[in-house]
Design a protein around this motif. Structure first.
Motif, PDB file in Angstrom:
ATOM      1  N   LYS A 414      18.151   8.604  70.659  1.00  0.00           N
ATOM      2  CA  LYS A 414      19.474   8.819  70.072  1.00  0.00           C
ATOM      3  C   LYS A 414      20.537   8.959  71.163  1.00  0.00           C
ATOM      4  O   LYS A 414      21.664   8.486  71.021  1.00  0.00           O
ATOM      5  CB  LYS A 414      19.479  10.085  69.204  1.00  0.00           C
ATOM      6  N   ILE A 417      20.989   5.274  73.904  1.00  0.00           N
ATOM      7  CA  ILE A 417      21.145   3.902  73.424  1.00  0.00           C
ATOM      8  C   ILE A 417      22.211   3.204  74.264  1.00  0.00           C
ATOM      9  O   ILE A 417      23.262   3.761  74.554  1.00  0.00           O
ATOM     10  CB  ILE A 417      21.557   3.900  71.933  1.00  0.00           C
ATOM     11  N   LYS A 419      25.240   0.977  75.329  1.00  0.00           N
ATOM     12  CA  LYS A 419      26.501   0.595  74.699  1.00  0.00           C
ATOM     13  C   LYS A 419      26.918  -0.786  75.193  1.00  0.00           C
ATOM     14  O   LYS A 419      26.787  -1.108  76.367  1.00  0.00           O
ATOM     15  CB  LYS A 419      27.593   1.615  75.028  1.00  0.00           C
ATOM     16  N   VAL A 433      18.178  -2.315  71.466  1.00  0.00           N
ATOM     17  CA  VAL A 433      18.821  -1.354  70.577  1.00  0.00           C
ATOM     18  C   VAL A 433      20.122  -0.967  71.254  1.00  0.00           C
ATOM     19  O   VAL A 433      20.127  -0.541  72.413  1.00  0.00           O
ATOM     20  CB  VAL A 433      17.930  -0.120  70.327  1.00  0.00           C
ATOM     21  N   ARG A 435      24.459   0.408  70.991  1.00  0.00           N
ATOM     22  CA  ARG A 435      25.504   1.136  70.272  1.00  0.00           C
ATOM     23  C   ARG A 435      26.761   0.279  70.292  1.00  0.00           C
ATOM     24  O   ARG A 435      27.190  -0.189  71.340  1.00  0.00           O
ATOM     25  CB  ARG A 435      25.769   2.499  70.906  1.00  0.00           C
ATOM     26  N   GLU A 439      28.035   2.944  66.082  1.00  0.00           N
ATOM     27  CA  GLU A 439      26.826   2.740  65.294  1.00  0.00           C
ATOM     28  C   GLU A 439      25.732   2.158  66.187  1.00  0.00           C
ATOM     29  O   GLU A 439      26.011   1.452  67.154  1.00  0.00           O
ATOM     30  CB  GLU A 439      27.091   1.781  64.124  1.00  0.00           C
ATOM     31  N   SER A 440      24.456   2.460  65.859  1.00  0.00           N
ATOM     32  CA  SER A 440      23.344   1.901  66.626  1.00  0.00           C
ATOM     33  C   SER A 440      22.677   0.785  65.827  1.00  0.00           C
ATOM     34  O   SER A 440      22.494   0.893  64.605  1.00  0.00           O
ATOM     35  CB  SER A 440      22.320   2.984  66.983  1.00  0.00           C
ATOM     36  N   SER A 456      19.210   0.220  63.396  1.00  0.00           N
ATOM     37  CA  SER A 456      18.024   0.470  64.223  1.00  0.00           C
ATOM     38  C   SER A 456      17.249   1.719  63.839  1.00  0.00           C
ATOM     39  O   SER A 456      16.207   2.009  64.427  1.00  0.00           O
ATOM     40  CB  SER A 456      18.441   0.586  65.690  1.00  0.00           C
ATOM     41  N   GLU A 464      14.516   5.924  66.237  1.00  0.00           N
ATOM     42  CA  GLU A 464      15.055   4.618  66.607  1.00  0.00           C
ATOM     43  C   GLU A 464      13.914   3.669  66.970  1.00  0.00           C
ATOM     44  O   GLU A 464      13.017   4.030  67.727  1.00  0.00           O
ATOM     45  CB  GLU A 464      16.020   4.752  67.790  1.00  0.00           C
TER      46      GLU A 464
END
Length: 507
Positions: A414, A417, A419, A433, A435, A439-440, A456, A464
């Motif tokens: 969490k 992740i 970006k 995975v 961001r 949002e992911s 995800s 995740e």
């Protein structure tokens, strides 16, 4: 593909459809969820006793681990007799030793009774130590086996071209073709009036006073009893905290020198390697397995195949790799499988999980245990393998470590992740995975530029997912749920797909 991955297994050509014309509105005696060796064996056993049974399979018979096993049949296990003596006592260890013998006998009896041609062969196994540490392990294994009356004999030579320090011979083991076997069981089950509903995904259950109502993709199914033969049950249950999902890898090779070892072989590496042969279309293939790891915990699953292939090539004169595939199993924290009433159930729902690497054995044994619990209310293994057993010492440290790891995976994924500012940052063939705008997402880009974008977060317990490059799947590192690139469920315990945002084709 007819199985839960992008790679074909050696058994896959034998898979076929089995659905029968069935009235799903009737009340069944037993509904079995899952069409692998556990579910099919159990449904047949109950049908033999006069029960009206239905098998509900989310995809097709043999879709899961039964279609991805290496199909060794042995009566010594990943959890050693010494470990069981220490944690559960000598009497339980002797009972544990009986379970392997009983399971292979059930398989032999089914083959004989229903005239199943499935390449079943009895043969010897060799367990060998490669270094000093493994020598000590082997000594402990042999001493534990002796205490429960299981014979292992030290030998000076093995039929494998692998340098070793010490080895033992174990007679009376075997292997078979798992899909040919369960096909034969399905044919027998249908002839007895059993029903099979494929492409029928079980989404939820409601255990009432006199029946269990199963909500499925094909509508409601009612049964007096239900059995989850799906590796791990859906929902959030005690078993999700006492079992950890693992991936195992297998490859099948031809050899240039035709020196195929006839017997079964196992080293004591961690994770260990194992060997057998299988004839396919008149040609022998060496099947080697290993490189196991916790699901979602390999940086590059493709590297697992590379390591396994390189290891085999060190010792065998490999010509061609014909098959490479992986499959999933569950590790119980105290080393023993969980077979019996589902924790939290009022007595009408049953489960079988935690088989470690011995799924063909314990899946088969489950058929007898679950049959007896439903028909007579008791079985000699019911306490030893009870899903609700509580052992404060056995497996406790593993229980703590396992659930701490799940919590760490949840938090770490969490927080860290990656970006990105644009989907253009993702290269062809890459998956991440990410961001994006708070949002992911799970993002995979095909070689032609097609983007597959999913939420995800695994619907099961909000972990995740992580990318599995070998099977082109998104795998949950917490409880083992798996999804394809479009978010469709490949493996439970989740009962919901990953939310699909879009497939986008760049022109």
């Amino acid at each position: 593909m007819y199985r839960d991955g992008a790679r074909k297994s050696i058994w896959q050509k034998e898979i076929r459809k089995f659905s029968t014309e069935s009235d799903l509105s009737q009340l069944f005696d037993v509904a079995v969820i899952g069409g692998g060796i556990t579910g099919v064996s159990t449904a047949l056993k109950l049908q033999e006793s006069g029960k009206k049974c239905i098998i509900l399979e989310g995809s097709n018979i043999g879709y899961g681990t039964t279609g991805g096993t290496t199909a060794h049949l042995n009566d010594f296990f990943d959890t050693t007799f010494s470990e069981v003596i220490q944690d559960f006592g000598i009497d339980n260890a002797r009972l544990y030793a009986e379970s392997g013998t009983d399971a292979i006998s059930i398989i032999e009896n089914n083959i004989r009774k229903y005239n199943i041609s499935c390449d079943f062969t009895r043969k010897s196994a060799y367990l060998f130590a490669l270094d000093e540490k493994q020598e000590s392990q082997l000594k402990d294994i042999v001493e534990g086996a002796a205490k429960v009356g299981h014979e292992m004999t030290y030998i000076s030579d093995i039929p494998f071209p692998i340098p070793f320090r010490e080895a033992v011979h174990i007679s009376g083991q075997g292997h078979f073709h798992p899909i040919k076997y369960i096909k034969g069981l399905c044919d027998a089950f249908i002839k007895m009036g059993g029903a099979i509903q494929e492409n029928c995904f079980c989404e939820d259950h409601d255990e009432q006073e006199n029946e269990v109502i199963l909500r499925t993709s094909a509508g409601e199914v009612r049964a007096k009893n239900a059995i989850y033969a799906t590796h791990i049950p859906p929902g959030i249950n005690l078993l999700h905290f006492t079992n950890a999902p693992y991936r195992s890898y297998a490859m099948a090779f031809t050899l240039k020198d035709d020196k195929y070892p006839w017997e079964l072989g196992y080293d004591l590496d961690d994770p260990y390697h194992y060997y057998r042969i299988q004839e396919i279309n008149g040609e022998n293939l060496l099947i080697a397995g290993g490189e196991d790891h916790k699901t979602g915990h390999a940086d590059d699953t493709g590297e697992c195949f590379s390591r396994l292939e390189n290891y085999v090539r060190q010792y065998f004169n490999v010509e061609t790799v014909f098959y490479s595939w992986s499959s999933q199993y569950y590790e119980p924290v105290d080393g023993l499988p969980y077979i019996g009433k589902l924790p939290g159930s009022n007595g009408k729902i049953f489960v079988a999980t935690g088989f470690r690497g011995n799924g063909m054995i314990f899946g088969t044994l489950s058929s007898q245990i679950l049959h007896d619990l439903i028909v007579t209310g008791k079985n000699k293994y019911q306490d030893l393998f009870s899903p609700t057993r509580i052992k404060p010492v056995a497996g406790f440290s593993d229980f703590v470590k396992e659930n701490a790891a799940v919590a760490m995976d949840f938090v770490k994924d969490k927080l860290f992740i990656e970006k990105i500012d644009s989907f253009l940052e993702i290269k062809a063939g890459e998956a991440k995975v990410i961001r994006y705008e708070s949002e992911s997402y799970a993002l995979y880009k095909e070689s032609d530029g097609t983007l597959h974008l999913l939420k995800s977060t695994c619907p099961h317990a909000a972990c995740e997912v992580r990318w599995n490059s070998a099977e082109l799947s998104w795998d949950c590192p917490c409880h083992g749920s798996r999804f394809n690139v479009n978010g469709k469920i490949l493996t439970g315990p989740t009962t919901r797909n990953l939310q699909k945002i879009f497939p986008y084709q760049k022109h």
